[in-house]
Design an enzyme around this catalytic site. Sequence first.
Site, mmCIF file in Angstrom:
data_model
loop_
_atom_site.group_PDB
_atom_site.id
_atom_site.type_symbol
_atom_site.label_atom_id
_atom_site.label_comp_id
_atom_site.label_asym_id
_atom_site.label_seq_id
_atom_site.Cartn_x
_atom_site.Cartn_y
_atom_site.Cartn_z
ATOM 1 N N CYS A 9 -41.016 -41.421 -21.350
ATOM 2 C CA CYS A 9 -42.280 -42.130 -21.518
ATOM 3 C C CYS A 9 -42.363 -42.811 -22.891
ATOM 4 O O CYS A 9 -41.564 -42.537 -23.789
ATOM 5 C CB CYS A 9 -43.447 -41.156 -21.348
ATOM 6 S SG CYS A 9 -45.008 -41.966 -20.931
ATOM 7 N N ASP A 132 -50.096 -31.192 -19.778
ATOM 8 C CA ASP A 132 -49.876 -31.708 -21.123
ATOM 9 C C ASP A 132 -50.860 -31.046 -22.072
ATOM 10 O O ASP A 132 -51.882 -30.498 -21.651
ATOM 11 C CB ASP A 132 -50.047 -33.228 -21.157
ATOM 12 C CG ASP A 132 -49.262 -33.881 -22.293
ATOM 13 O OD1 ASP A 132 -48.792 -33.158 -23.191
ATOM 14 O OD2 ASP A 132 -49.122 -35.125 -22.280
#
Length: 224
Positions: A9, A132
């Site tokens: 990412c 996360d």
Amino acid sequence: MKRTFVKICGLRTKSDMEALRGIDLDAAGFILVPGRRRTVQTDQLKGLLRLLPPGVTAVGVMMNPRPDEVEEVFFRTGLGAVQLHGEEPPALCRWIKEIYSARVIKAFTPEEAARQSVVESYAPWIDGVLLDSSADGQKGGTGLRFSWEWIPRVREMWNAAGKPVWVAGGLDPENVRELLRKYAPEGVDVSSGVETAGCKDRAKIRSFVERVRVYDKKPVCSTD
């Protein structure tokens, strides 16, 4: 042989994209949240997607987007998936799936993901869950590791609903093997852990992915 989903990412430059060539990954993530260090604009994203390796899914990372913002991104870029990092309601997830037939990944903190009401509300409209960390009110992109002890409970709940669980936050080539060996999430998502001086480092990306693929080849019963 099992296959762990791997997403790199925070890609934002041509050199970042070139670092992915020949790497056995599954998805590439692009930050579309205003004000973040790795944010890319829509026109910039179009150019980056032309450099995307074949077979790699482009994932747009958004936070509390308006429907018209989602529409603009999908219309102008042709993303394959969206990753939602805010307080997006299940209705928005459903709308994205129905209108764009795109994969929807919803990010939660472990505490959020472990609530049965959250599972019941979101499971019908998303394709996967990303765990996360959160810090100072910022969800995701912190580079911080959350307590992995949450993973078994969250996996049990979401897997029962037919949804895979990915893990992000503080991952790097040095600790991804430990994560997989102890907790076996269905996917891993890394950004800063494969960077050097703020740029994607091909050697670190290769090392990260190779360690995941070595794990994937091990027998299920292995404890190594």
